[in-house]
Design an enzyme around this catalytic site. Structure first.
Site, PDB file in Angstrom:
ATOM      1  N   SER A  41       3.642  -1.494  10.538  1.00  0.00           N
ATOM      2  CA  SER A  41       5.083  -1.461  10.828  1.00  0.00           C
ATOM      3  C   SER A  41       5.801  -2.781  10.518  1.00  0.00           C
ATOM      4  O   SER A  41       6.732  -3.171  11.232  1.00  0.00           O
ATOM      5  CB  SER A  41       5.335  -1.036  12.285  1.00  0.00           C
ATOM      6  OG  SER A  41       4.989   0.321  12.453  1.00  0.00           O
TER       7      SER A  41
ATOM      8  N   LYS B  76       0.008   4.240  -0.448  1.00  0.00           N
ATOM      9  CA  LYS B  76      -0.683   5.447   0.024  1.00  0.00           C
ATOM     10  C   LYS B  76      -0.481   6.580  -0.997  1.00  0.00           C
ATOM     11  O   LYS B  76      -0.504   6.304  -2.196  1.00  0.00           O
ATOM     12  CB  LYS B  76      -0.231   5.796   1.437  1.00  0.00           C
ATOM     13  CG  LYS B  76      -0.348   4.560   2.346  1.00  0.00           C
ATOM     14  CD  LYS B  76      -0.157   4.821   3.798  1.00  0.00           C
ATOM     15  CE  LYS B  76      -0.289   3.503   4.564  1.00  0.00           C
ATOM     16  NZ  LYS B  76      -0.218   3.677   6.009  1.00  0.00           N
TER      17      LYS B  76
ATOM     18  N   GLY C  76       2.668   2.831  10.783  1.00  0.00           N
ATOM     19  CA  GLY C  76       3.648   3.916  10.661  1.00  0.00           C
ATOM     20  C   GLY C  76       4.319   4.314  11.968  1.00  0.00           C
ATOM     21  O   GLY C  76       4.994   5.332  12.034  1.00  0.00           O
TER      22      GLY C  76
ATOM     23  N   ASN D 110       0.863  -1.190   0.000  1.00  0.00           N
ATOM     24  CA  ASN D 110       0.000   0.000   0.000  1.00  0.00           C
ATOM     25  C   ASN D 110       0.894   1.233   0.000  1.00  0.00           C
ATOM     26  O   ASN D 110       1.428   1.622   1.031  1.00  0.00           O
ATOM     27  CB  ASN D 110      -0.911  -0.025   1.234  1.00  0.00           C
ATOM     28  CG  ASN D 110      -1.793   1.206   1.319  1.00  0.00           C
ATOM     29  OD1 ASN D 110      -1.861   1.988   0.371  1.00  0.00           O
ATOM     30  ND2 ASN D 110      -2.460   1.383   2.446  1.00  0.00           N
TER      31      ASN D 110
ATOM     32  N   HIS E  43      -9.445   0.997   5.067  1.00  0.00           N
ATOM     33  CA  HIS E  43      -8.168   1.353   5.688  1.00  0.00           C
ATOM     34  C   HIS E  43      -8.429   2.416   6.758  1.00  0.00           C
ATOM     35  O   HIS E  43      -9.276   3.293   6.569  1.00  0.00           O
ATOM     36  CB  HIS E  43      -7.184   1.876   4.643  1.00  0.00           C
ATOM     37  CG  HIS E  43      -5.794   1.975   5.179  1.00  0.00           C
ATOM     38  ND1 HIS E  43      -5.396   3.017   5.982  1.00  0.00           N
ATOM     39  CD2 HIS E  43      -4.732   1.136   5.086  1.00  0.00           C
ATOM     40  CE1 HIS E  43      -4.131   2.821   6.345  1.00  0.00           C
ATOM     41  NE2 HIS E  43      -3.712   1.682   5.817  1.00  0.00           N
TER      42      HIS E  43
ATOM     43  N   GLU F  19      -6.933   5.007   7.554  1.00  0.00           N
ATOM     44  CA  GLU F  19      -6.798   6.402   7.111  1.00  0.00           C
ATOM     45  C   GLU F  19      -8.074   6.870   6.415  1.00  0.00           C
ATOM     46  O   GLU F  19      -8.465   8.034   6.534  1.00  0.00           O
ATOM     47  CB  GLU F  19      -5.562   6.540   6.207  1.00  0.00           C
ATOM     48  CG  GLU F  19      -4.283   6.485   7.035  1.00  0.00           C
ATOM     49  CD  GLU F  19      -3.101   5.827   6.340  1.00  0.00           C
ATOM     50  OE1 GLU F  19      -3.068   5.749   5.103  1.00  0.00           O
ATOM     51  OE2 GLU F  19      -2.194   5.364   7.076  1.00  0.00           O
TER      52      GLU F  19
ATOM     53  N   GLU G  82      -4.927  -4.620  10.827  1.00  0.00           N
ATOM     54  CA  GLU G  82      -3.975  -3.515  10.919  1.00  0.00           C
ATOM     55  C   GLU G  82      -4.296  -2.699  12.162  1.00  0.00           C
ATOM     56  O   GLU G  82      -5.121  -1.755  12.099  1.00  0.00           O
ATOM     57  CB  GLU G  82      -4.106  -2.598   9.689  1.00  0.00           C
ATOM     58  CG  GLU G  82      -3.611  -3.202   8.408  1.00  0.00           C
ATOM     59  CD  GLU G  82      -3.047  -2.139   7.469  1.00  0.00           C
ATOM     60  OE1 GLU G  82      -1.951  -2.367   6.957  1.00  0.00           O
ATOM     61  OE2 GLU G  82      -3.664  -1.087   7.273  1.00  0.00           O
TER      62      GLU G  82
HETATM   63  P1  13P Z   1       3.191   0.800   7.634  1.00  0.00           P
HETATM   64  O1  13P Z   1       3.682  -0.513   7.086  1.00  0.00           O
HETATM   65  O2  13P Z   1       3.909   1.989   7.101  1.00  0.00           O
HETATM   66  O3  13P Z   1       3.061   0.773   9.114  1.00  0.00           O
HETATM   67  O4  13P Z   1       1.688   0.983   7.063  1.00  0.00           O
HETATM   68  C1  13P Z   1       0.812  -0.059   7.175  1.00  0.00           C
HETATM   69  C2  13P Z   1      -0.384   0.249   6.369  1.00  0.00           C
HETATM   70  O5  13P Z   1      -1.129   1.168   6.690  1.00  0.00           O
HETATM   71  C3  13P Z   1      -0.622  -0.568   5.186  1.00  0.00           C
HETATM   72  O6  13P Z   1      -1.919  -0.422   4.728  1.00  0.00           O
END
Ligand code: 13P
Length: 229
Positions: free
Chosen positions: A193, A10, A161, A8, A87, A89, A155
């Site tokens: 992460s 983003k 992150g 992903n 997700h 976000e 997640e």
């Molecule tokens: P990170 O791997 O940067 O923690 O992000 C995970 C994520 O949100 C994948 O969708």
């Protein structure tokens, strides 16, 4: 079965050149790799690299007056096979609720694509002992009327992150919980992460949903190398 790795990206990178640089040397024979780039790179990446492509979002209507949206059908016509939904976000920043997520999942299945449903609790929910209730609600409402296998990604929001991944024991408990609370033989991924130091902590998961580390080709290749040894 080959491990499944969903990248992903983003809202990264800024250019198509950057996107090609990140993805043109992945060992695609070893793992099933699906890159989820920003929409604007999908068509070109698909043509240039012939790579598995997913989308980070979709809209459930096929076409019409929905300013700024991209339909699941459009994605399908571009060669997308997977779509991330729910997700954190999108839940937090764009206020997507379980009802919206459910509509998206149904449109993805209607087009014959594979949804990747993200579920996870916040730090506050975790600390106040609400994790199981939150996950149960996300699964129940997100999957209402869904009668096919999909991909579910656990997640935990506090792990995204943050550099602090979920412990192996807790992730394992969540995996059992997801299986108990869903009807079909869904693939279950871990995300949050993930890096080359912790990727071996989740042996019973079908694979990973990876953010930051998937933008770094050296680290992403290392992860693939490690899980396919
Ligand atoms: P990170 O791997 O940067 O923690 O992000 C995970 C994520 O949100 C994948 O969708």
């Amino acid at each position: 079965m080959k491990p499944l790795l969903i990248a992903n990206w983003k809202m990264n990178p800024l250019s198509l050149e950057g996107a090609i640089k990140i993805s043109n040397n992945l060992p695609r024979d070893k793992a099933e790799i699906i890159i989820c780039p920003p929409f604007i790179f999908i068509e070109k990446l698909k043509k240039i690299l012939d790579i598995g492509i997913g989308a980070q979002n979709c809209f459930w209507e096929e076409a019409g007056a929905f300013t700024g949206e991209i339909s699941t059908l459009m994605l399908k016509l571009m060669g997308v096979t997977h779509v991330i939904v729910g997700h954190s976000e999108r839940r937090e920043i764009f206020k997507e609720n379980n009802l919206i997520i459910n509509k998206k999942i149904k449109s993805i299945l209607k087009e014959g694509l594979t949804p990747i449903l993200c579920i996870g609790e916040t730090k506050i929910e975790k600390e106040s002992g609400e994790t199981w209730d939150v996950l149960k609600k996300q699964l129940k409402e997100g999957l209402t009327g869904v009668n096919r296998d999909i991909i579910i990604a656990y997640e935990p929001i506090w792990a995204i992150g943050s550099g602090i991944a979920c412990s192996s024991d807790v992730a394992e408990e969540v995996m059992v919980f997801i299986k108990k609370n869903t009807f079909f033989d869904n693939k279950i991924l871990y995300g949050g992460s993930v890096n080359s130091n912790n990727v071996t902590d989740y042996p019973s998961f079908s694979g990973f949903l990876i953010g930051g580390a998937s933008l770094n080709p050296v680290e992403f290749n290392k992860i693939i190398e490690i899980i396919t040894q």
